[in-house]
Design an enzyme around this catalytic site. Structure first.
Site, PDB file in Angstrom:
ATOM      1  N   ARG A  44      45.735  19.822 -82.298  1.00 21.32           N
ATOM      2  CA  ARG A  44      45.811  19.214 -80.981  1.00 21.32           C
ATOM      3  C   ARG A  44      47.103  18.414 -80.859  1.00 21.32           C
ATOM      4  O   ARG A  44      47.600  17.862 -81.842  1.00 21.32           O
ATOM      5  CB  ARG A  44      44.622  18.268 -80.744  1.00 21.32           C
ATOM      6  CG  ARG A  44      43.281  18.965 -80.578  1.00 21.32           C
ATOM      7  CD  ARG A  44      42.219  17.921 -80.211  1.00 21.32           C
ATOM      8  NE  ARG A  44      40.940  18.536 -79.892  1.00 21.32           N
ATOM      9  CZ  ARG A  44      39.998  18.814 -80.795  1.00 21.32           C
ATOM     10  NH1 ARG A  44      40.225  18.525 -82.068  1.00 21.32           N
ATOM     11  NH2 ARG A  44      38.871  19.365 -80.425  1.00 21.32           N
ATOM     12  N   HIS A  91      60.342   0.204 -37.368  1.00 19.58           N
ATOM     13  CA  HIS A  91      59.313  -0.447 -36.567  1.00 19.58           C
ATOM     14  C   HIS A  91      57.941   0.117 -36.885  1.00 19.58           C
ATOM     15  O   HIS A  91      56.972  -0.627 -37.116  1.00 19.58           O
ATOM     16  CB  HIS A  91      59.640  -0.276 -35.078  1.00 19.58           C
ATOM     17  CG  HIS A  91      58.622  -0.881 -34.151  1.00 19.58           C
ATOM     18  ND1 HIS A  91      57.531  -0.164 -33.681  1.00 19.58           N
ATOM     19  CD2 HIS A  91      58.508  -2.129 -33.628  1.00 19.58           C
ATOM     20  CE1 HIS A  91      56.806  -0.945 -32.901  1.00 19.58           C
ATOM     21  NE2 HIS A  91      57.376  -2.136 -32.848  1.00 19.58           N
ATOM     22  N   ARG A 122      55.490 -12.962 -35.631  1.00 20.77           N
ATOM     23  CA  ARG A 122      56.528 -12.452 -34.717  1.00 20.77           C
ATOM     24  C   ARG A 122      55.987 -12.536 -33.292  1.00 20.77           C
ATOM     25  O   ARG A 122      55.204 -11.692 -32.867  1.00 20.77           O
ATOM     26  CB  ARG A 122      56.882 -11.017 -35.093  1.00 20.77           C
ATOM     27  CG  ARG A 122      57.587 -10.911 -36.444  1.00 20.77           C
ATOM     28  CD  ARG A 122      57.603  -9.499 -36.967  1.00 20.77           C
ATOM     29  NE  ARG A 122      56.291  -9.135 -37.480  1.00 20.77           N
ATOM     30  CZ  ARG A 122      56.077  -8.490 -38.629  1.00 20.77           C
ATOM     31  NH1 ARG A 122      57.090  -8.175 -39.404  1.00 20.77           N
ATOM     32  NH2 ARG A 122      54.867  -8.168 -39.002  1.00 20.77           N
ATOM     33  N   ARG A 139      57.764 -17.553 -35.797  1.00 23.68           N
ATOM     34  CA  ARG A 139      59.164 -17.239 -35.506  1.00 23.68           C
ATOM     35  C   ARG A 139      59.373 -17.184 -34.001  1.00 23.68           C
ATOM     36  O   ARG A 139      58.641 -16.499 -33.284  1.00 23.68           O
ATOM     37  CB  ARG A 139      59.549 -15.893 -36.132  1.00 23.68           C
ATOM     38  CG  ARG A 139      61.029 -15.553 -35.958  1.00 23.68           C
ATOM     39  CD  ARG A 139      61.380 -14.217 -36.559  1.00 23.68           C
ATOM     40  NE  ARG A 139      60.874 -13.096 -35.757  1.00 23.68           N
ATOM     41  CZ  ARG A 139      61.015 -11.811 -36.081  1.00 23.68           C
ATOM     42  NH1 ARG A 139      61.628 -11.499 -37.221  1.00 23.68           N
ATOM     43  NH2 ARG A 139      60.536 -10.863 -35.305  1.00 23.68           N
ATOM     44  N   GLU A 148      68.769 -14.119 -42.309  1.00 25.29           N
ATOM     45  CA  GLU A 148      68.844 -12.660 -42.194  1.00 25.29           C
ATOM     46  C   GLU A 148      70.275 -12.149 -42.225  1.00 25.29           C
ATOM     47  O   GLU A 148      70.488 -10.929 -42.291  1.00 25.29           O
ATOM     48  CB  GLU A 148      68.194 -12.217 -40.876  1.00 25.29           C
ATOM     49  CG  GLU A 148      66.744 -12.634 -40.748  1.00 25.29           C
ATOM     50  CD  GLU A 148      66.247 -12.477 -39.329  1.00 25.29           C
ATOM     51  OE1 GLU A 148      65.742 -11.386 -39.017  1.00 25.29           O
ATOM     52  OE2 GLU A 148      66.383 -13.440 -38.542  1.00 25.29           O
ATOM     53  N   ASP A 154      66.354  -7.394 -42.491  1.00 29.96           N
ATOM     54  CA  ASP A 154      67.660  -7.448 -41.831  1.00 29.96           C
ATOM     55  C   ASP A 154      68.762  -7.838 -42.804  1.00 29.96           C
ATOM     56  O   ASP A 154      69.901  -7.380 -42.673  1.00 29.96           O
ATOM     57  CB  ASP A 154      67.617  -8.436 -40.663  1.00 29.96           C
ATOM     58  CG  ASP A 154      67.176  -7.769 -39.366  1.00 29.96           C
ATOM     59  OD1 ASP A 154      67.113  -6.527 -39.338  1.00 29.96           O
ATOM     60  OD2 ASP A 154      66.874  -8.479 -38.390  1.00 29.96           O
ATOM     61  N   CYS A 207      60.191 -13.308 -46.370  1.00 33.11           N
ATOM     62  CA  CYS A 207      59.149 -12.847 -45.464  1.00 33.11           C
ATOM     63  C   CYS A 207      59.390 -11.418 -44.992  1.00 33.11           C
ATOM     64  O   CYS A 207      58.748 -10.945 -44.066  1.00 33.11           O
ATOM     65  CB  CYS A 207      59.015 -13.775 -44.263  1.00 33.11           C
ATOM     66  SG  CYS A 207      60.522 -13.894 -43.261  1.00 33.11           S
TER      67      CYS A 207
END
Length: 857
Positions: free
Chosen positions: A87, A435, A542, A598, A726, A750, A812
Site C-alpha cells: 500500500r 458591488h 454604509r 459611515r 482608503e 478602495d 473594514c
C-alpha cells in the site's frame, strides 16, 4: 504464513531505508509517510496488525531510479511462502498515491497449498485476482484481455494464466521476489510520473513530495469459518454524531465491502438486514473496542480497515475518518468534551474557511454536476431558481414565493431590492470586491461574478453558454457561489447546519482570541444577523444603501435637483425621520455595542436613472421638462466616478447631506439611550479622506450639529469621529489626521484599488492569468497584499499611533474576514477587524487560532 509478531529488526541491518515496523523502530510521517507511522502506533497499542515492513521516501525514490533493495532481506520477515499486499504511504493521505496491490506471492505452488487449507475455490479466487491486478496495474496490459475469462474461479484461473502468456510471450512470474520487485517498481514510477505529480500538486502537495510503501503480510478474508473484510468507524462522516458505521462483506479482501453492488452487510444490528454483530458478535465487539482505543490513544476519530480470518480479527490499517465541515466541527468538539484533546487543539483542527459550508446551503457533493460555465466564486453558498434579468422581475418572483436568480451584466445600488428578493446573483463583470460580491457576502446571497465566458443577452432575456446551450428567462439554473460554477437545472442541495457543536467551538474561540471582530451591516436585517453571529459591534454601516427604497429615492432625487442650499435642506428634512428610525433600530439590535456609521459615500449620479424611460419618469415625478432632467443627469456624470465627487468631497461641497445624517445619528442616540438600558456612543466615519483640512471642515460641522441636538433635547451624549483610510495619501499623512479623530478604519477595498491602480470591478478579467503566471501571488482583492497595501497599513498605523497613542485602528474592507489579513492586523497591533456578517464566525475562529499559535511559539 501470517506473522503478527513485531520483534527484531534484521531487515534494517541491510538497508536503513527499509524498516520492520516495531514499537521502537525509527520512523516518522515525514520520512515514511502517514500510513506507516499510523501502523506503528497501532503496533504500540498491541493491536492485531499483521507483520509489516515500511520503505522510506528515499527507498522508493531509489526504486523509481532503478536502485532495487535486497529482495531476500525484504522478504525475510514474512517467512516461507509469503502472501503480501503493498500500500502507498504518502506524508498526507489527501495527496493520494497508487492503488494497493493484494495477493503478492500467489503462484501455482501456493495456490495448491492454500487450496487444501481454505478450499480450492477460495485459493483460485486469490490467485486469479492477483493475476488480473498484476497484469493491469504492474505490467500495464489491456484489461480487455480478460474479457473471456470464466466467472468460475477454478476455470477462470487457467484462462487468465493463458491470456497473460499469450499477451506477454512469457509465463506469469512465479517467484515472490520477482513479483514484489515489479510491484514496487511500478508503484514508485507511477508516483513520480507527470500525471501523478500534477494531481497531487493540485491537492496542495509540493512537487517533490515523497512516497513511502508498506509491505504487509496478507490476512485472508476468504476460506473456512467466518472470513471477510470491512471497515468500521465510530462517527457519522456527514454529521459527526456518535454512530458505528461501515460495512462488512463475507469472503472478501481489502475494501471490497465498500464497492457498489456488493452484498456487504451492516455492522450493527439493523432491521433492514443481517449484520456483523449478529453473524460474529465476538469479532464485532473486538473491533469496536479496537476502534475506540484508536480514538482515545491516537486522539482522533479513525476508520479501521479489518479482515476476519476464520473468526480472528486483524487490523490492516487505520485512517483518519473522512468528514465534511459539519462533522469536522462536531468531532473536534466531542474529542475536547471527552478530555481526549484540549479545547485549544479542537480549535486548531477546524479550517476557518470550512465554516462557510455550515453557514450556507451547498451543492450535494454526491450530486451530478452539469457545469455550464465558471466565473469567480464571490459569495459562498448555493441556490437554484429561475433566471431573471432585472430587479423588478426578481421582486415579482419573490412576491409569488418563487425562487429566482438575478442575472445582470453588473449590479449597482439600484439593484439592492432585487438582490434581496433573489436567491442568488450572476454577473458578467466584476471581481471579488465588486458591488455584487460585497453585497452578496453581506446578506449571505450566493454570488458568481466575472462569468465572462457566458454570452449575456439581457434584451433577448437569455444566456448562451460556451457549449452552445441557451437558457431563457424563467428557466432554472443552479448557482454554486462556493466554487464559482453555473450548473444546469436544479441540482440537489444540502441545508446549512448551525448546531450546538458550532456554538461550543465559537464560544471557545471567543474565550481565547485577542482581537475583536465586528460586522459590516447596512440595514436592521444585517444588524440582526451580525448580532446572531456574535459580532462585537458594527464596524461599517454604509448609509447610502438606506436611500434606495422607493419612497426615499424620490426624495433623494428632489435633493439632487434642488437649486439652492435651502431647497436641498428642505428635501433632506423629509429623509431625516427615516434615517433616524434606521439608526434607532440599529442601536436597539446591537444592545449597546458600538455602531460605526459611515457618512454618505457614493457619487450622486448613482441615484439617477440611466435610460430615457427613466428620465421621463423622473421628469414627471419632479414636474420638470425632460430636457432639464436629461441635462442635469449628463452634468452629474463623471469619467471616473470612483475617483470623483464622492465621499468627503461630496460632504464638503454639498454639506447639507452630512448635516442631516449627523443630526439623525445624534437624535437616534438620544432616543435609543432613553428607551434602552445602554448609553449609546455613536461612531461617525468620514469616507475617502486624503487631507487633514477635509477632516477639520467636516468635524467642525458635525460638532456644531451635536451641540444643537444637545441644546434642543436637553441631553448630553458622547460620540466618536473617525476617518476611513482608503487613499494612499491618507495612510501616508496619518500623523496629521490622527490627532483630530478617535479612530482610523482602513478600507482595504478602495485602498487596494488605488494602490494598484486597478478597477476592482474589472480586474477579474485578467486576474487569473496574472496569478497563474506569477505576476501576483494571489488576487489582491481576495487576499491582503501584505507587501504593498500592507506596508501602507503599517506606515499609517505607526504614524497614527505616534501622533495619537489612543487612536483605535481597524480594517473594514472585505479583507477583514480573511485569516491571512487577520494575522497581519493582529501583528500590526490593530484593535479589531470588520467583515460581512456571514464571515464573522470565520474571522472569530481564525483569530482564535492565531492566539493559540502565539501561545505555542
Amino acid at each position: 504464513m501470517l506473522h503478527q509478531q513485531h520483534k527484531g529488526a534484521a531487515v534494517q541491518q541491510n538497508d536503513p531505508h527499509i524498516t520492520l515496523i516495531t514499537p521502537d523502530a525509527p520512523m516518522a510521517a515525514e520520512t515514511h509517510g502517514g500510513r506507516a507511522k499510523c501502523l506503528q502506533r497501532l503496533v504500540r497499542l498491541d493491536l492485531p496488525v499483521p507483520q509489516t515492513v515500511a520503505l522510506s521516501f528515499d527507498a522508493v525514490h531509489g526504486i523509481a531510479a532503478g536502485d532495487m533493495p535486497d529482495m531476500a532481506a525484504l522478504l525475510a520477515p514474512f517467512g516461507a511462502d509469503p502472501l503480501l499486499c503493498v500500500r502507498p504511504s504518502s506524508e498526507d493521505p489527501d495527496w493520494g498515491g497508487p492503488g494497493a496491490i493484494l495477493n503478492i506471492g500467489m503462484n501455482d505452488a501456493l495456490c495448491g497449498t492454500l487450496g487444501k487449507r481454505i478450499g480450492k475455490t477460495a485459493a483460485a479466487t486469490l490467485y486469479l485476482r492477483f493475476i488480473q491486478s498484476y497484469a493491469i496495474h504492474v505490467a500495464r496490459l489491456d484489461p480487455d484481455m480478460f474479457d473471456d475469462v470464466s466467472d468460475d474461479p477454478i476455470k477462470g484461473l487457467q484462462q487468465a494464466l493463458d491470456a497473460y502468456a499469450d499477451e506477454t510471450d512469457e509465463d506469469f512470474p512465479q517467484d515472490p521476489a520477482v513479483q514484489l520487485a515489479e510491484v514496487l517498481r511500478s508503484m514508485a514510477r507511477a508516483w513520480e510520473g507527470t500525471t501523478a505529480r500534477l494531481l497531487r500538486q493540485a491537492k496542495g502537495a509540493p512537487a517533490d513530495a515523497g512516497l513511502g510503501l508498506v509491505v504487509q503480510a496478507l490476512a485472508l478474508g476468504l476460506g473456512k469459518g467466518e472470513c471477510g473484510s470491512g471497515v468500521m468507524q465510530l462517527v457519522n462522516s456527514e454529521t459527526g454524531a456518535r454512530q458505528i458505521t461501515g460495512r462488512y462483506l463475507s469472503q472478501s479482501q481489502g475494501r471490497d465491502a465498500l464497492s457498489s453492488g456488493s452484498d456487504a452487510i451492516f455492522l450493527t444490528r439493523d432491521p433492514r438486514g443481517p449484520s456483523l454483530e449478529d453473524q460474529a458478535p465476538d469479532a464485532f465487539e473486538e473491533l469496536r473496542k479496537h476502534t475506540d482505543l484508536m480514538r482515545t490513544k491516537l486522539r482522533e476519530e479513525m476508520q479501521a480497515e479489518f479482515t476476519i480470518e476464520n473468526g480472528k480479527v486483524f487490523l490492516l490499517d487505520g485512517v483518519r475518518v473522512a468528514r465534511n465541515a459539519r462533522a469536522a466541527v462536531a468531532i473536534a468538539v466531542a474529542l475536547a468534551d471527552d478530555k481526549i484533546i484540549p479545547r485549544e487543539e479542537a480549535l486548531m483542527r477546524v479550517e476557518p474557511r470550512a465554516l462557510n459550508e455550515l453557514l450556507h446551503r451547498q451543492v450535494d457533493p454526491e450530486a451530478d454536476r452539469d457545469v455550464l460555465a465558471r466565473g469567480i466564486a464571490a459569495s459562498p453558498g448555493a441556490a437554484a431558481g429561475a433566471i431573471v434579468f432585472d430587479a423588478a422581475e426578481a421582486q415579482a418572483y419573490d412576491a409569488r414565493g418563487e425562487a429566482c436568480i438575478l442575472v445582470r451584466r453588473e449590479t449597482s445600488p439600484e439593484d439592492i431590492r432585487g438582490m434581496h428578493a433573489a436567491v442568488a446573483v450572476l454577473t458578467e463583470r466584476g471581481g471579488i470586491t465588486s458591488h455584487a460580491a460585497v453585497i452578496g457576502r453581506g446578506i449571505g446571497l450566493p454570488c458568481v461574478v466575472g462569468a465572462s465566458e457566458i454570452r449575456f443577452q439581457p434584451r433577448k432575456k437569455q444566456l448562451t453558454f460556451p457549449d452552445g446551450r441557451v437558457v431563457r428567462e424563467g428557466e432554472v439554473l443552479t448557482l454554486d457561489g462556493s466554487h464559482g460554477e453555473v450548473l444546469a437545472g436544479e441540482t440537489p442541495l444540502l441545508e446549512s447546519a448551525r448546531d450546538d457543536a458550532l456554538k461550543s467551538l465559537m464560544t471557545w474561540a471567543d474565550d481565547i482570541r485577542d482581537i475583536a471582530v465586528r460586522a459590516n451591516a447596512d440595514t436592521p436585517a444585517d444588524a440582526d444577523l451580525s448580532h446572531s453571529f456574535k459580532a462585537q459591534g458594527i464596524g461599517l454601516c454604509r448609509t447610502e444603501h438606506m436611500f434606495f427604497e422607493e419612497d426615499r429615492l424620490t426624495v433623494m432625487r428632489e435633493m439632487i435637483f434642488a437649486d439652492s442650499s435651502a431647497d436641498r435642506a428642505a428635501a433632506l428634512e423629509l429623509l431625516l425621520p427615516m434615517q433616524r428610525a434606521d439608526f434607532i433600530e440599529l442601536y436597539r439590535i446591537m444592545h449597546g455595542k458600538p455602531v460605526c456609521i459611515r457618512l454618505f459615500d457614493p457619487p450622486l449620479h448613482e441615484f439617477l436613472p440611466t435610460d430615457r424611460a427613466g428620465h421621463l419618469q423622473l421628469a414627471e415625478a419632479l414636474d420638470l421638462p425632460l430636457s432639464i432632467v436629461t441635462r442635469r443627469v449628463e452634468a452629474l456624470g463623471e469619467y471616473n466616478p470612483m475617483l470623483g465627487m464622492r465621499g468627503v468631497r461630496l460632504g464638503i461641497t454639498v454639506p447639507e447631506i452630512y448635516d442631516m445624517q449627523a443630526r439623525a445619528i445624534f437624535e437616534a442616540a438620544v432616543e435609543a439611550s432613553q428607551k434602552g438600558p445602554d448609553a449609546i456612543v455613536p461612531e461617525i466615519m468620514i469616507p475617502l479622506v486624503s487631507a487633514r483640512r477635509e477632516v477639520e471642515i467636516v468635524k467642525t460641522r458635525i460638532d456644531a450639529v451635536a451641540a444643537a441636538v444637545r441644546n434642543e433635547t436637553g441631553h448630553d451624549f458622547r460620540y466618536r469621529i473617525g476617518v476611513m483610510v482608503e487613499t494612499p495619501r491618507a495612510a501616508l499623512r496619518a500623523a496629521e489626521i490622527a490627532p483630530l479623530v478617535e479612530f482610523l478604519s482602513f478600507g482595504t477595498n478602495d485602498l487596494t484599488q488605488m494602490t494598484y491602480g486597478l478597477s476592482r470591478d474589472d480586474a477579474g478579467r485578467f486576474m487569473s492569468d496574472y496569478v497563474q503566471q506569477g505576476v501576483y501571488p494571489e488576487d489582491p482583492f481576495h487576499t491582503l497584499d501584505a507587501e504593498g497595501v500592507g506596508e501602507l497599513l503599517q506606515i499609517g498605523s505607526e504614524r497614527a499611533r505616534a501622533a495619537n497613542p489612543n487612536v483605535v485602528l481597524s480594517i473594514c474592507g472585505e479583507h477583514g474576514g480573511n485569516p491571512e489579513s487577520i494575522a497581519f492586523c493582529r501583528s500590526a497591533g490593530f484593535d479589531y477587524v470588520s467583515c460581512s456578517a456571514f464571515r464573522v464566525p470565520v474571522a472569530r475562529l481564525a483569530a482564535a487560532q492565531l492566539a493559540v499559535q502565539s501561545r505555542i511559539s
